[in-house]
Design a protein around this motif. Structure first.
Motif, PDB file in Angstrom:
ATOM      1  N   ASN A  31      53.390  96.389  72.377  1.00 36.00           N
ATOM      2  CA  ASN A  31      54.869  96.162  71.630  1.00 36.00           C
ATOM      3  C   ASN A  31      53.571  96.340  70.059  1.00 36.00           C
ATOM      4  O   ASN A  31      52.915  96.541  69.693  1.00 36.00           O
ATOM      5  CB  ASN A  31      55.203  94.706  71.730  1.00 36.00           C
ATOM      6  N   MET A  32      54.950  97.139  69.271  1.00 39.71           N
ATOM      7  CA  MET A  32      54.322  97.152  67.562  1.00 39.71           C
ATOM      8  C   MET A  32      55.803  97.171  66.717  1.00 39.71           C
ATOM      9  O   MET A  32      56.492  96.612  67.244  1.00 39.71           O
ATOM     10  CB  MET A  32      53.650  98.504  68.111  1.00 39.71           C
ATOM     11  N   PHE A  33      54.427  96.629  65.776  1.00 39.22           N
ATOM     12  CA  PHE A  33      56.035  96.049  65.134  1.00 39.22           C
ATOM     13  C   PHE A  33      55.312  96.557  63.567  1.00 39.22           C
ATOM     14  O   PHE A  33      54.127  96.797  62.805  1.00 39.22           O
ATOM     15  CB  PHE A  33      55.843  94.828  65.026  1.00 39.22           C
ATOM     16  N   TRP A  34      56.272  97.095  62.365  1.00 36.67           N
ATOM     17  CA  TRP A  34      56.548  96.689  60.808  1.00 36.67           C
ATOM     18  C   TRP A  34      57.350  95.999  60.535  1.00 36.67           C
ATOM     19  O   TRP A  34      57.866  95.797  60.732  1.00 36.67           O
ATOM     20  CB  TRP A  34      56.740  98.131  60.277  1.00 36.67           C
ATOM     21  N   TYR A  35      56.300  94.990  59.295  1.00 35.66           N
ATOM     22  CA  TYR A  35      56.582  94.043  58.700  1.00 35.66           C
ATOM     23  C   TYR A  35      56.482  94.649  57.010  1.00 35.66           C
ATOM     24  O   TYR A  35      55.319  95.115  56.951  1.00 35.66           O
ATOM     25  CB  TYR A  35      55.650  93.047  58.446  1.00 35.66           C
ATOM     26  N   ARG A  36      57.678  94.146  55.984  1.00 32.00           N
ATOM     27  CA  ARG A  36      57.266  94.035  54.857  1.00 32.00           C
ATOM     28  C   ARG A  36      56.871  92.943  53.918  1.00 32.00           C
ATOM     29  O   ARG A  36      57.798  91.877  54.584  1.00 32.00           O
ATOM     30  CB  ARG A  36      58.795  94.838  54.118  1.00 32.00           C
ATOM     31  N   GLN A  37      56.304  93.098  52.570  1.00 29.12           N
ATOM     32  CA  GLN A  37      55.615  91.354  52.436  1.00 29.12           C
ATOM     33  C   GLN A  37      55.840  91.398  51.386  1.00 29.12           C
ATOM     34  O   GLN A  37      55.951  91.755  50.394  1.00 29.12           O
ATOM     35  CB  GLN A  37      54.000  91.707  52.469  1.00 29.12           C
ATOM     36  N   ASP A  38      57.153  90.756  50.529  1.00 28.36           N
ATOM     37  CA  ASP A  38      57.278  90.335  48.758  1.00 28.36           C
ATOM     38  C   ASP A  38      56.629  88.938  49.029  1.00 28.36           C
ATOM     39  O   ASP A  38      57.323  87.857  49.679  1.00 28.36           O
ATOM     40  CB  ASP A  38      58.668  90.901  49.446  1.00 28.36           C
ATOM     41  N   PRO A  39      56.752  89.081  47.186  1.00 30.94           N
ATOM     42  CA  PRO A  39      56.148  87.697  47.459  1.00 30.94           C
ATOM     43  C   PRO A  39      57.769  86.137  47.574  1.00 30.94           C
ATOM     44  O   PRO A  39      58.612  86.756  46.703  1.00 30.94           O
ATOM     45  CB  PRO A  39      55.877  87.202  45.754  1.00 30.94           C
ATOM     46  N   GLY A  40      58.049  85.141  48.024  1.00 33.58           N
ATOM     47  CA  GLY A  40      59.120  84.114  47.637  1.00 33.58           C
ATOM     48  C   GLY A  40      59.647  84.758  49.009  1.00 33.58           C
ATOM     49  O   GLY A  40      60.589  83.181  48.986  1.00 33.58           O
ATOM     50  N   LEU A  41      59.417  85.525  49.645  1.00 30.99           N
ATOM     51  CA  LEU A  41      60.115  86.182  50.738  1.00 30.99           C
ATOM     52  C   LEU A  41      59.508  86.201  52.100  1.00 30.99           C
ATOM     53  O   LEU A  41      60.410  86.013  52.895  1.00 30.99           O
ATOM     54  CB  LEU A  41      60.681  87.717  50.447  1.00 30.99           C
ATOM     55  N   THR A  86      59.417  99.236  47.251  1.00 25.44           N
ATOM     56  CA  THR A  86      57.559  98.893  46.379  1.00 25.44           C
ATOM     57  C   THR A  86      57.316  97.673  46.530  1.00 25.44           C
ATOM     58  O   THR A  86      58.530  96.251  47.095  1.00 25.44           O
ATOM     59  CB  THR A  86      57.573  98.824  44.875  1.00 25.44           C
ATOM     60  N   SER A  87      56.118  97.652  47.586  1.00 21.47           N
ATOM     61  CA  SER A  87      55.798  96.203  48.101  1.00 21.47           C
ATOM     62  C   SER A  87      54.614  96.578  49.377  1.00 21.47           C
ATOM     63  O   SER A  87      54.283  97.601  49.329  1.00 21.47           O
ATOM     64  CB  SER A  87      57.422  96.070  49.558  1.00 21.47           C
ATOM     65  N   MET A  88      54.350  95.164  49.830  1.00 23.94           N
ATOM     66  CA  MET A  88      53.152  95.819  50.936  1.00 23.94           C
ATOM     67  C   MET A  88      53.842  95.402  52.389  1.00 23.94           C
ATOM     68  O   MET A  88      54.696  95.310  52.616  1.00 23.94           O
ATOM     69  CB  MET A  88      51.978  93.948  51.022  1.00 23.94           C
ATOM     70  N   TYR A  89      53.043  96.735  53.000  1.00 24.96           N
ATOM     71  CA  TYR A  89      53.557  97.094  55.121  1.00 24.96           C
ATOM     72  C   TYR A  89      52.652  96.706  54.903  1.00 24.96           C
ATOM     73  O   TYR A  89      51.109  96.870  55.366  1.00 24.96           O
ATOM     74  CB  TYR A  89      54.208  98.504  54.487  1.00 24.96           C
ATOM     75  N   LEU A  90      53.065  95.373  56.603  1.00 23.87           N
ATOM     76  CA  LEU A  90      51.897  94.941  57.051  1.00 23.87           C
ATOM     77  C   LEU A  90      52.830  95.925  59.202  1.00 23.87           C
ATOM     78  O   LEU A  90      53.794  95.550  59.359  1.00 23.87           O
ATOM     79  CB  LEU A  90      52.087  93.818  57.516  1.00 23.87           C
ATOM     80  N   CYS A  91      51.586  95.935  59.696  1.00 28.20           N
ATOM     81  CA  CYS A  91      51.496  96.863  61.037  1.00 28.20           C
ATOM     82  C   CYS A  91      51.062  95.300  62.289  1.00 28.20           C
ATOM     83  O   CYS A  91      49.772  94.856  61.254  1.00 28.20           O
ATOM     84  CB  CYS A  91      51.292  98.289  61.316  1.00 28.20           C
TER      85      CYS A  91
END
Lengths: 112, 115
Positions: A31-41, A86-91
């Protein structure tokens, strides 16, 4: 130790460009995933894959697509980049079950 | 669908003081819970997890968490913090979706340790 490698730490792209974010894991995880991380969310799931060539939408798939041609590689594609991407993207990857995820270091994408 | 609420967006504490970071989740028949830590400019690292058994779970770096089913909570604690604990902490719950175990994250709590 399992390693999840994201190809770029920082990226700057122009509005309308097609953007590829690459992620590679070295432990044969299903399993693999992509998330985006934004302040407060917190982290929000974009797409995930539980097998080669299989993909499922997460909670915020609009404006994104993914590709998993090989088990170790999971790519996130921004078809036409926009400033609100525009964001931080985490795998992340996991063998399945409840082992928890292993995360990459993240890619900070800025769209100008 | 599962959801997670972290009740504090920021927690400032002094070095060597105790700390508790609060997390509540939506109720479910069975639940698997996780705490992750993110140090500046890094990805997330697993601190601890609750799958079953003892409700008190011990993790890395001296952290522990208590699973409370009646209050649907999974609060993270440390009896004495260090400057090096400055980081963002995320609580997460696992749910099974389409053949994969998906993690649903809270909004995060930024822990700042003051000397």
């Amino acid at each position: 130790d399992v390693k999840v490698t994201q190809s770029s730490r920082y990226l700057v792209k122009r509005t309308g460009e097609k953007v590829f974010l690459e992620c590679v894991q070295d432990m044969d995880h299903e399993n693999m995933f992509w998330y985006r991380q934004d302040p407060g969310l917190g982290l929000r799931l974009i797409y995930f894959s539980y097998d080669v060539k299989m993909k499922e939408k997460g909670d915020i798939p609009e404006g994104y697509s993914v590709s998993r041609e090989k088990k170790e590689r999971f790519s996130l594609i921004l078809e036409s980049a926009s400033t609100n991407q525009t964001s931080m993207y985490l795998c992340a990857s996991t063998p399945g079950g409840n082992y928890g995820y292993t995360f990459g270091s993240g890619t900070r994408l800025t769209v100008v | 669908a599962q959801s997670v609420t972290q009740l504090d967006s920021q927690v400032p504490v002094f070095e060597e003081a105790p700390v508790e970071l609060r997390c509540n989740y939506s109720s479910s028949v069975s639940v698997y819970l996780f705490w992750y830590v993110q140090y500046p400019n890094q990805g997330l690292q697993l601190l601890l997890k609750y799958l079953s058994g003892s409700t008190l779970v011990k993790g890395i770096n001296g952290f522990e968490a208590e699973f409370n089913k009646s209050q649907t909570s999974f609060h993270l604690r440390k009896p004495s913090v260090h400057i090096s604990d400055t980081a963002e902490y995320f609580c997460a719950v696992s749910e099974r979706v389409q053949g994969a175990q998906k993690l649903v994250f809270g909004q995060g709590t930024r822990l700042t340790i003051n000397p």
